[in-house]
Motif scaffolding. Structure first.
Motif, mmCIF file in Angstrom:
data_model
loop_
_atom_site.group_PDB
_atom_site.id
_atom_site.type_symbol
_atom_site.label_atom_id
_atom_site.label_comp_id
_atom_site.label_asym_id
_atom_site.label_seq_id
_atom_site.Cartn_x
_atom_site.Cartn_y
_atom_site.Cartn_z
ATOM 1 N N UNK A 109 36.010 16.473 36.431
ATOM 2 C CA UNK A 109 37.267 16.870 35.903
ATOM 3 C C UNK A 109 38.280 16.037 35.302
ATOM 4 N N UNK A 110 37.961 15.023 34.923
ATOM 5 C CA UNK A 110 38.404 13.798 34.260
ATOM 6 C C UNK A 110 37.510 13.617 33.145
ATOM 7 N N UNK A 111 37.877 13.568 31.884
ATOM 8 C CA UNK A 111 37.045 12.959 30.700
ATOM 9 C C UNK A 111 37.627 12.216 29.822
ATOM 10 N N UNK A 112 37.318 10.858 29.638
ATOM 11 C CA UNK A 112 37.969 10.160 28.539
ATOM 12 C C UNK A 112 36.660 9.825 27.418
ATOM 13 N N UNK A 113 37.372 10.081 26.328
ATOM 14 C CA UNK A 113 36.426 9.940 25.000
ATOM 15 C C UNK A 113 36.841 8.973 24.189
ATOM 16 N N UNK A 114 35.829 8.347 23.497
ATOM 17 C CA UNK A 114 36.062 7.322 22.394
ATOM 18 C C UNK A 114 35.247 7.652 21.496
ATOM 19 N N UNK A 134 41.310 17.320 32.596
ATOM 20 C CA UNK A 134 41.933 16.381 31.955
ATOM 21 C C UNK A 134 41.327 15.421 31.110
ATOM 22 N N UNK A 135 41.988 15.402 29.843
ATOM 23 C CA UNK A 135 41.289 14.839 28.601
ATOM 24 C C UNK A 135 41.903 13.669 27.963
ATOM 25 N N UNK A 136 41.471 12.409 28.011
ATOM 26 C CA UNK A 136 41.976 11.379 27.036
ATOM 27 C C UNK A 136 41.100 11.347 25.812
ATOM 28 N N UNK A 137 41.700 11.012 24.357
ATOM 29 C CA UNK A 137 40.669 10.992 23.475
ATOM 30 C C UNK A 137 41.265 9.459 22.895
ATOM 31 N N UNK A 138 40.456 8.797 22.492
ATOM 32 C CA UNK A 138 40.939 7.690 21.779
ATOM 33 C C UNK A 138 40.033 7.542 20.523
ATOM 34 N N UNK A 139 40.645 7.637 19.307
ATOM 35 C CA UNK A 139 39.870 7.724 17.926
ATOM 36 C C UNK A 139 40.094 6.457 17.506
ATOM 37 N N UNK A 140 39.134 5.855 16.703
ATOM 38 C CA UNK A 140 39.322 4.836 15.686
ATOM 39 C C UNK A 140 38.608 4.833 14.383
ATOM 40 N N UNK A 192 38.836 5.221 37.162
ATOM 41 C CA UNK A 192 37.574 4.934 37.798
ATOM 42 C C UNK A 192 36.598 6.043 38.007
ATOM 43 N N UNK A 193 37.096 7.202 38.298
ATOM 44 C CA UNK A 193 36.498 8.291 38.629
ATOM 45 C C UNK A 193 36.007 9.310 37.290
ATOM 46 N N UNK A 194 36.331 8.893 36.265
ATOM 47 C CA UNK A 194 36.483 9.614 34.988
ATOM 48 C C UNK A 194 34.985 9.548 34.624
ATOM 49 N N UNK A 221 28.058 7.867 34.456
ATOM 50 C CA UNK A 221 29.250 8.301 34.214
ATOM 51 C C UNK A 221 29.490 8.063 32.666
ATOM 52 N N UNK A 222 28.547 7.452 32.024
ATOM 53 C CA UNK A 222 28.803 7.288 30.621
ATOM 54 C C UNK A 222 27.853 8.045 29.858
ATOM 55 N N UNK A 223 28.065 8.698 28.701
ATOM 56 C CA UNK A 223 27.229 9.475 27.889
ATOM 57 C C UNK A 223 27.621 9.199 26.526
#
Length: 227
Positions: A109-114, A134-140, A192-194, A221-223
């Motif tokens: 239910x929580x995803x953090x994308x880099x 719930x999504x967090x996106x960090x783009x560089x 922690x749970x993302x 948890x890492x893809x």
């Protein structure tokens, strides 16, 4: 569909995304079924014969009318000539979609994308297909003036409480990008749970994975996909 699972389609739109990227939209061929995060290839024919260029699909399957791509400009002469001559209405042949690591990811239910550089393409495909997440996106990227789909993500972050967007660049260039690399923002967005989606150059992926594991994130948890 043409022989060998190739699809004939046409260009809807082609435009510049700064000096380093091209936005390409093709009409989605009938029967072109794909998963978020998959890739395909475009066939380029010239005097030397057939040449294939592989790209992650930037659109999501719920976009029924088009296939979108974020194409990185390269020094490949054949690709340069192909895109310099391409325009709306032109016929294009694409291959059947193929799976990548990100396309097979099982998320929570929580995803953090880099994402880094053109690695934003499969990340965008996946994030736009997620629901009740719930999504967090960090783009560089290297230059703050060249952030593919930046306006789209910035607008979404203002209207969607479940979407957080941060963009950074090595060279800010009078933009609103934050100075730094995506790894600089791990502490700020860490959960922690993302589940974590990573896509970009190999050194970026290795640095992100190492730091996340050191912070107690399980490898399941890492893809990621890299280039």
């Amino acid at each position: 569909m043409t022989k060998d699972s190739h699809f004939e389609t046409k260009v809807i739109e082609i435009s510049d995304l700064g000096e380093n990227y091209i936005y390409l939209a093709l009409a989605r061929p009938e029967g072109f079924a794909y998963l978020p995060g998959q890739y395909t290839f475009i066939i380029m024919n010239d005097k030397q014969g057939e040449h294939r260029a592989y790209y992650s699909i930037a659109s999501s399957p719920n976009q029924h009318d088009r296939l979108e791509f974020c194409v990185t400009r390269t020094n490949n002469i054949r690709q340069k000539q192909f895109y310099s001559q391409l325009s709306a209405g032109a016929k294009v042949i694409v291959g059947a979609p193929a799976s990548a690591n990100l396309a097979n990811a099982t998320l929570g239910p929580a995803v953090i994308a880099f994402a880094g550089g053109s690695g934003i393409a499969p990340i965008r495909s996946i994030l736009n297909a997620l629901q009740e997440t719930n999504i967090t996106l960090v783009y560089g990227c290297r230059h703050g003036a060249e952030r593919p789909f930046h306006k789209e993500f910035a607008t979404k972050s203002e209207t969607d409480r479940g979407f957080v967007y941060k963009s950074c660049a090595d060279q800010v260039n009078n933009s609103d990008a934050l100075e730094g690399k995506v790894t600089d923002f791990i502490e700020e967005v860490f959960q922690k749970e993302a589940h974590y989606l990573l896509c970009g150059p190999k050194p970026m992926l290795e640095a992100l994975e190492s730091r996340l594991i050191n912070k107690g994130i399980d490898k399941t948890q890492i893809h990621y996909d890299g280039f």
